[in-house]
Motif scaffolding. Structure first.
Motif, short mmCIF file in Angstrom:
data_model
loop_
_atom_site.label_atom_id
_atom_site.label_comp_id
_atom_site.label_asym_id
_atom_site.label_seq_id
_atom_site.Cartn_x
_atom_site.Cartn_y
_atom_site.Cartn_z
N GLN A 162 -13.71 -28.78 11.09
CA GLN A 162 -14.04 -27.86 10.01
C GLN A 162 -15.45 -27.36 10.24
O GLN A 162 -16.38 -28.15 10.32
CB GLN A 162 -13.97 -28.59 8.67
CG GLN A 162 -12.59 -28.56 8.05
CD GLN A 162 -12.58 -29.22 6.70
OE1 GLN A 162 -12.78 -30.44 6.63
NE2 GLN A 162 -12.37 -28.45 5.66
N SER A 179 -12.20 -23.64 5.31
CA SER A 179 -11.08 -23.54 6.26
C SER A 179 -11.24 -24.52 7.41
O SER A 179 -12.34 -24.95 7.74
CB SER A 179 -11.01 -22.12 6.82
OG SER A 179 -12.20 -21.84 7.49
N SER A 180 -10.09 -24.86 8.02
CA SER A 180 -10.09 -25.77 9.15
C SER A 180 -9.77 -25.01 10.42
O SER A 180 -8.76 -24.30 10.48
CB SER A 180 -9.01 -26.83 8.96
OG SER A 180 -9.41 -27.73 7.97
N ALA A 181 -10.59 -25.18 11.43
CA ALA A 181 -10.30 -24.54 12.72
C ALA A 181 -9.22 -25.33 13.46
O ALA A 181 -8.40 -24.76 14.16
CB ALA A 181 -11.56 -24.44 13.56
N SER A 239 -6.44 -28.79 12.76
CA SER A 239 -5.92 -29.77 11.82
C SER A 239 -4.94 -30.71 12.50
O SER A 239 -3.91 -30.26 13.01
CB SER A 239 -5.16 -29.08 10.68
OG SER A 239 -6.01 -28.23 9.98
N GLY A 278 -8.04 -16.78 16.40
CA GLY A 278 -8.43 -17.65 15.30
C GLY A 278 -7.61 -18.93 15.19
O GLY A 278 -7.84 -19.76 14.32
N ALA A 279 -6.67 -19.12 16.10
CA ALA A 279 -5.79 -20.30 16.04
C ALA A 279 -6.52 -21.60 16.37
O ALA A 279 -6.04 -22.68 16.02
CB ALA A 279 -4.60 -20.11 16.97
N ASP A 329 -1.24 -22.81 16.00
CA ASP A 329 -1.06 -21.84 14.92
C ASP A 329 -1.91 -22.33 13.75
O ASP A 329 -1.70 -23.43 13.26
CB ASP A 329 0.42 -21.76 14.54
CG ASP A 329 0.66 -20.74 13.44
OD1 ASP A 329 -0.18 -19.83 13.26
OD2 ASP A 329 1.69 -20.85 12.75
N HIS A 330 -2.88 -21.54 13.37
CA HIS A 330 -3.80 -21.94 12.31
C HIS A 330 -4.30 -23.37 12.50
O HIS A 330 -4.32 -24.16 11.56
CB HIS A 330 -3.13 -21.79 10.95
CG HIS A 330 -2.86 -20.35 10.59
ND1 HIS A 330 -1.65 -19.74 10.84
CD2 HIS A 330 -3.65 -19.41 10.07
CE1 HIS A 330 -1.71 -18.48 10.45
NE2 HIS A 330 -2.92 -18.25 9.99
N GLY A 331 -4.68 -23.68 13.73
CA GLY A 331 -5.30 -24.98 13.99
C GLY A 331 -4.36 -26.14 14.17
O GLY A 331 -4.81 -27.28 14.34
N ARG A 332 -3.06 -25.86 14.13
CA ARG A 332 -2.11 -26.95 14.34
C ARG A 332 -1.29 -26.71 15.61
O ARG A 332 -0.98 -25.56 15.93
CB ARG A 332 -1.11 -27.05 13.17
CG ARG A 332 -1.77 -27.55 11.92
CD ARG A 332 -0.79 -27.60 10.76
NE ARG A 332 -1.50 -27.98 9.55
CZ ARG A 332 -1.76 -29.24 9.19
NH1 ARG A 332 -1.30 -30.23 9.91
NH2 ARG A 332 -2.46 -29.49 8.09
#
Ligand SMILES: Nc1ncnc2c1ncn2[C@@H]1O[C@H](COP(=O)(O)OP(=O)(O)OP(=O)(O)O)[C@@H](O)[C@H]1O
Ligand SMILES: [Mg+2]
Length: 218
Positions: A10, A15-17, A19, A38-39, A211-214
């Motif tokens: 983070q 927001s979390s970069a 997770s 941004g993923a 995808d979104h940090g996962r």
């Protein structure tokens, strides 16, 4: 070579970069890290290189816990990793030959040997004829190739590349990928972050998707 366990990053509260990223890249593997802008691709590479620390979780590189090593050991870690990042920081006042040889100077490799190896590395990326030029005299793609030569000169155990072909035309991009394949065949583990679906398909290597940090695949 890379083992990440439940890694979170983070940069700020909202927001979390990254997770809960758990992933492994085996020694000798060549794999891609992909996902939308941004993923979290660059963030992950920065954690491996200890440019950033995770908010939570552990990352082992070559068996060493890079989240726990003392600051004094960071240079040694970085010497064993070749990196090609988006903002390739070439030294402006040095020729490209000197830029590439610089790593070896730090390692106290003798002068003649530095030059020989730097020349060979520039030749591998097709820039030996410009060895006396300064970075400002080169195009973006040429500068990128210098950064690649610099990353490879020390035959690192691990190569991290962030959009290494972003500034290159398709032919040059293919040549660089062929070069990475060779380096990989000589034993270097390679992790390349990219959006370039075509290149990923052509290479036929393992793909880790964020995808979104996962991690959603890979
Ligand atoms: N230094 C920073 N400070 C605050 N937020 C950051 C920082 N670096 C990255 N981020 C945020 O973290 C998230 C992941 O960014 P990251 O650069 O890792 O993505 P990426 O997958 O490399 O994207 P791209 O494909 O555009 O390079 C983004 O939401 C970004 O805004
Ligand atoms: Mg990025």
């Amino acid at each position: 070579m890379i083992q990440a366990f439940h890694v979170y990053k983070q940069y700020d509260r909202e927001s979390s970069a990254l997770s809960d990223v758990t992933l492994h890249v085996a020694k000798g593997e060549f794999c891609f890290l992909t996902g939308a802008s941004g993923a979290g691709k660059t963030t992950f590479l920065k954690l491996v290189f200890r440019e950033e620390l995770p908010t939570q979780g552990q990352i082992l590189v070559g068996g060493r816990n890079v989240t726990a090593i003392p600051d004094g050991q960071i240079p040694e870690l970085r010497r064993s990793i070749g990196v090609v990042f988006q903002d390739f920081k070439l030294l402006k006042r040095k020729t490209i030959l000197e830029n590439v040889a610089f790593v070896l100077r730090i390692l106290a490799v003798p002068g003649r040997e530095q030059k020989r190896r730097a020349f060979a590395a520039l030749k591998a990326v097709g820039l030996h004829h410009k060895m006396h030029a300064y970075p400002m005299q080169l195009s973006g793609g040429e500068q990128q190739r210098v950064a690649i030569a610099r990353a490879l000169i020390n035959e690192p155990m691990l190569l991290l590349a962030d959009e290494p072909t972003g500034n290159l035309d398709p032919d040059m991009a293919q040549e660089i990928m062929a070069l990475f394949r060779e380096v990989n065949a000589r034993g270097t583990t390679v992790l390349v972050a990219t959006h370039d679906r075509e290149m990923i398909q052509r290479m036929g290597k393992r793909v880790i998707t964020l995808d979104h940090g996962r991690v959603v695949a890979g």
